[in-house]
Design an enzyme around this catalytic site. Structure first.
Site, PDB file in Angstrom:
ATOM      1  N   ALA A 290       0.563  -1.792  -0.118  1.00  0.00           N
ATOM      2  CA  ALA A 290      -0.155   0.336  -0.239  1.00  0.00           C
ATOM      3  C   ALA A 290       0.805   0.977  -0.077  1.00  0.00           C
ATOM      4  O   ALA A 290       2.190   0.745   0.502  1.00  0.00           O
ATOM      5  CB  ALA A 290      -0.625   0.217   1.426  1.00  0.00           C
TER       6      ALA A 290
ATOM      7  N   GLU B 263      -0.951  -9.602  -1.526  1.00  0.00           N
ATOM      8  CA  GLU B 263      -2.115  -9.895  -0.918  1.00  0.00           C
ATOM      9  C   GLU B 263      -3.243  -9.404  -2.510  1.00  0.00           C
ATOM     10  O   GLU B 263      -3.685 -10.082  -3.004  1.00  0.00           O
ATOM     11  CB  GLU B 263      -3.025  -9.115   0.002  1.00  0.00           C
TER      12      GLU B 263
ATOM     13  N   GLU C 158       3.815  -5.512   7.403  1.00  0.00           N
ATOM     14  CA  GLU C 158       3.253  -4.218   8.009  1.00  0.00           C
ATOM     15  C   GLU C 158       3.834  -4.029   9.435  1.00  0.00           C
ATOM     16  O   GLU C 158       3.514  -2.657   9.803  1.00  0.00           O
ATOM     17  CB  GLU C 158       2.145  -4.779   7.259  1.00  0.00           C
TER      18      GLU C 158
ATOM     19  N   GLY D 198       0.471  -5.503   0.735  1.00  0.00           N
ATOM     20  CA  GLY D 198      -1.159  -5.047  -0.171  1.00  0.00           C
ATOM     21  C   GLY D 198      -0.662  -5.813  -1.609  1.00  0.00           C
ATOM     22  O   GLY D 198      -1.094  -6.538  -2.612  1.00  0.00           O
TER      23      GLY D 198
HETATM   24  N1  CO8 Z   1       4.625   2.991  -0.333  1.00  0.00           N
HETATM   25  C1  CO8 Z   1       4.882   4.750  -0.859  1.00  0.00           C
HETATM   26  N2  CO8 Z   1       6.256   4.593  -1.976  1.00  0.00           N
HETATM   27  C2  CO8 Z   1       7.343   3.849  -2.204  1.00  0.00           C
HETATM   28  C3  CO8 Z   1       7.259   1.978  -0.795  1.00  0.00           C
HETATM   29  C4  CO8 Z   1       5.076   1.789  -0.389  1.00  0.00           C
HETATM   30  N3  CO8 Z   1       4.761   1.115   0.031  1.00  0.00           N
HETATM   31  N4  CO8 Z   1       8.044   1.447  -1.770  1.00  0.00           N
HETATM   32  C5  CO8 Z   1       8.906   1.697  -2.088  1.00  0.00           C
HETATM   33  N5  CO8 Z   1       8.473   3.264  -2.402  1.00  0.00           N
HETATM   34  C6  CO8 Z   1       9.105   4.592  -2.663  1.00  0.00           C
HETATM   35  C7  CO8 Z   1      10.329   4.748  -1.889  1.00  0.00           C
HETATM   36  O1  CO8 Z   1       9.772   5.711  -0.766  1.00  0.00           O
HETATM   37  C8  CO8 Z   1      11.278   5.444  -2.525  1.00  0.00           C
HETATM   38  O2  CO8 Z   1      10.361   7.028  -3.372  1.00  0.00           O
HETATM   39  P1  CO8 Z   1      11.721   8.062  -2.661  1.00  0.00           P
HETATM   40  O3  CO8 Z   1      12.762   7.828  -4.117  1.00  0.00           O
HETATM   41  O4  CO8 Z   1      10.923   9.101  -3.945  1.00  0.00           O
HETATM   42  O5  CO8 Z   1      12.336   8.169  -1.548  1.00  0.00           O
HETATM   43  C9  CO8 Z   1      10.797   4.573  -3.511  1.00  0.00           C
HETATM   44  O6  CO8 Z   1       9.412   4.081  -4.053  1.00  0.00           O
HETATM   45  C10 CO8 Z   1      11.918   3.671  -4.267  1.00  0.00           C
HETATM   46  O7  CO8 Z   1      12.413   2.894  -2.950  1.00  0.00           O
HETATM   47  P2  CO8 Z   1      13.420   2.753  -2.236  1.00  0.00           P
HETATM   48  O8  CO8 Z   1      14.348   3.817  -2.220  1.00  0.00           O
HETATM   49  O9  CO8 Z   1      13.314   2.399  -0.715  1.00  0.00           O
HETATM   50  O10 CO8 Z   1      13.833   1.226  -2.373  1.00  0.00           O
HETATM   51  P3  CO8 Z   1      15.315   0.288  -2.485  1.00  0.00           P
HETATM   52  O11 CO8 Z   1      14.937  -0.513  -3.428  1.00  0.00           O
HETATM   53  O12 CO8 Z   1      15.513   0.945  -1.342  1.00  0.00           O
HETATM   54  O13 CO8 Z   1      13.661  -0.975  -1.272  1.00  0.00           O
HETATM   55  C11 CO8 Z   1      11.947  -2.262  -0.731  1.00  0.00           C
HETATM   56  C12 CO8 Z   1      12.807  -1.453  -1.936  1.00  0.00           C
HETATM   57  C13 CO8 Z   1      12.649  -3.029   0.001  1.00  0.00           C
HETATM   58  C14 CO8 Z   1      10.794  -2.477  -1.159  1.00  0.00           C
HETATM   59  C15 CO8 Z   1      11.557  -0.351   0.023  1.00  0.00           C
HETATM   60  O14 CO8 Z   1      10.812   0.320  -0.474  1.00  0.00           O
HETATM   61  C16 CO8 Z   1      10.666  -0.810   1.554  1.00  0.00           C
HETATM   62  O15 CO8 Z   1      10.480  -1.569   2.377  1.00  0.00           O
HETATM   63  N6  CO8 Z   1       9.416  -1.039   0.984  1.00  0.00           N
HETATM   64  C17 CO8 Z   1       7.880  -0.732   1.467  1.00  0.00           C
HETATM   65  C18 CO8 Z   1       7.435  -1.563   1.970  1.00  0.00           C
HETATM   66  C19 CO8 Z   1       5.959  -2.174   2.380  1.00  0.00           C
HETATM   67  O16 CO8 Z   1       6.400  -1.816   3.754  1.00  0.00           O
HETATM   68  N7  CO8 Z   1       5.544  -2.623   2.056  1.00  0.00           N
HETATM   69  C20 CO8 Z   1       4.397  -2.466   2.623  1.00  0.00           C
HETATM   70  C21 CO8 Z   1       3.564  -1.385   3.039  1.00  0.00           C
HETATM   71  S1  CO8 Z   1       2.257  -1.652   4.408  1.00  0.00           S
HETATM   72  C22 CO8 Z   1       0.960  -2.003   3.465  1.00  0.00           C
HETATM   73  O17 CO8 Z   1       0.354  -2.882   2.289  1.00  0.00           O
HETATM   74  C23 CO8 Z   1      -0.370  -1.940   4.166  1.00  0.00           C
HETATM   75  C24 CO8 Z   1      -1.091  -3.496   3.417  1.00  0.00           C
HETATM   76  C25 CO8 Z   1      -2.548  -2.825   3.416  1.00  0.00           C
HETATM   77  C26 CO8 Z   1      -3.556  -3.766   2.062  1.00  0.00           C
HETATM   78  C27 CO8 Z   1      -2.700  -2.252   0.878  1.00  0.00           C
HETATM   79  C28 CO8 Z   1      -3.816  -2.317   0.395  1.00  0.00           C
HETATM   80  C29 CO8 Z   1      -3.586  -1.110  -0.340  1.00  0.00           C
END
Ligand code: CO8
Length: 288
Positions: free
Chosen positions: A96, A142, A162, A139
């Site tokens: 998400a 999911e 999460e 998400g």
């Molecule tokens: N949301 C918003 N922005 C994101 C997300 C995200 N989930 N994931 C990555 N981005 C953005 C980063 O902020 C970054 O943006 P910017 O360049 O502006 O800073 C860009 O994408 C690239 O990301 P990274 O620089 O972090 O890239 P890395 O290769 O270093 O890392 C990862 C990749 C490991 C995937 C890392 O980005 C990460 O950990 N992302 C978050 C993953 C996460 O926690 N996902 C779960 C989110 S919560 C969720 O899904 C709740 C579920 C409920 C249902 C959802 C319904 C839609």
């Protein structure tokens, strides 16, 4: 007349381009989305590609609207027998959109039943395949699990991280992930936020197959084409029968399957399929 002209040009010229032109003359004409691209293949397959590269395909509300719109259109299109959903090499979807979610407050999440709408993707009746390269997290994982089949590229990574954000899965992760990989591993993944690589996801039954990442989308399209080449109503019945296994007791499920099996004898395609077998020819489905 138009269709036959185009079909002739297919044999001589570029296959995909010509047929895309044909598709654009119908209900997809002029359609364009900010967060996904799509194609309708001549062989009855819809391909939807999530396209929000700056946020690793994070699932914001606008992206949901786009996906829902195109997938619903494809689901209603009787020429489409299977839908492939994919992302980029780097991410199917990294969850998400955390930035969009972070300021939400409880009363609004509850009163809008936040995230409930994503379940519409799982309710699509046309068979769906998630082709996952890169990250499928939160998400994103999911969403992949809402599809009927998951094919993974060899660099795919799955996870429900999460907990690291101070929340828990909200779009089916605790339920579908647990059903797919079993309680112990699901519990470990959801409580630690660790990721699972493609090979393990395959061994544990979360994904159907692992293929080299550069071949993933072609492979998914081939599989989808095979499905789209079956009788449409029979494929829908088969999907419904398998899905019932997640909702019912064994006895009820077996009875449900048998009733659906009986109902196939009301279709022209059952007659055609069995006649074609006896006559050693390819069935010509009427989708009736
Ligand atoms: N949301 C918003 N922005 C994101 C997300 C995200 N989930 N994931 C990555 N981005 C953005 C980063 O902020 C970054 O943006 P910017 O360049 O502006 O800073 C860009 O994408 C690239 O990301 P990274 O620089 O972090 O890239 P890395 O290769 O270093 O890392 C990862 C990749 C490991 C995937 C890392 O980005 C990460 O950990 N992302 C978050 C993953 C996460 O926690 N996902 C779960 C989110 S919560 C969720 O899904 C709740 C579920 C409920 C249902 C959802 C319904 C839609």
């Amino acid at each position: 007349m138009l269709a036959s002209t185009l079909r002739r040009s297919v044999k001589k010229n570029n296959f995909t381009v010509t047929l895309r032109t044909f598709c654009c003359t119908t209900q997809y004409k002029g359609l364009k989305y900010d967060n996904c691209n799509f194609e309708v293949k001549e062989y009855g397959v819809g391909l939807v590609t999530i396209n929000r590269p700056k946020a690793l395909n994070a699932l914001c509300d606008a992206l949901y609207q786009d996906l829902h719109d195109i997938i619903t259109k494809m689901d209603k299109d009787e020429k489409i027998g299977a839908i492939v959903l994919t992302g980029s090499d780097r991410a199917f979807a990294a969850g998400a959109d955390i930035k969009e979610m972070s300021d939400k407050i409880y009363p609004a999440t509850y009163s809008t039943d936040m995230l409930a709408w994503w379940e519409n993707i799982a309710k699509v009746r046309t068979p769906t395949i998630a082709a996952v390269n890169g990250f499928a997290l939160g998400g994103g994982c999911e969403l992949a699990m809402m599809c009927d089949i998951i094919l993974a590229g060899d660099k795919a990574q799955f996870g429900q991280p999460e907990i690291k954000l101070g929340t828990i899965p909200g779009m089916g992760g605790s339920q579908r992930f647990t059903r797919a990989v079993g309680k112990a591993r699901a519990m470990e993944m959801i409580l630690t936020g660790d990721f699972m690589k493609a090979d393990e996801a395959c061994t544990r039954g979360l994904v159907s197959r692992v293929v080299p990442s550069e071949e993933l989308v072609d492979d998914a399209l081939k599989t989808a084409k095979k499905i789209a080449g079956m009788s449409r109503p029979i494929a829908l019945l088969a999907k419904e029968a398998v899905n019932a296994a997640f909702e019912t007791t064994l006895d009820t499920g077996l009875r449900f399957e048998r009733r659906l099996f009986h109902s196939t004898f009301a279709t022209q395609d059952q007659k055609e399929g069995m006649s074609a077998f006896s006559e050693k020819r390819t069935p010509a489905w009427k989708h009736k």
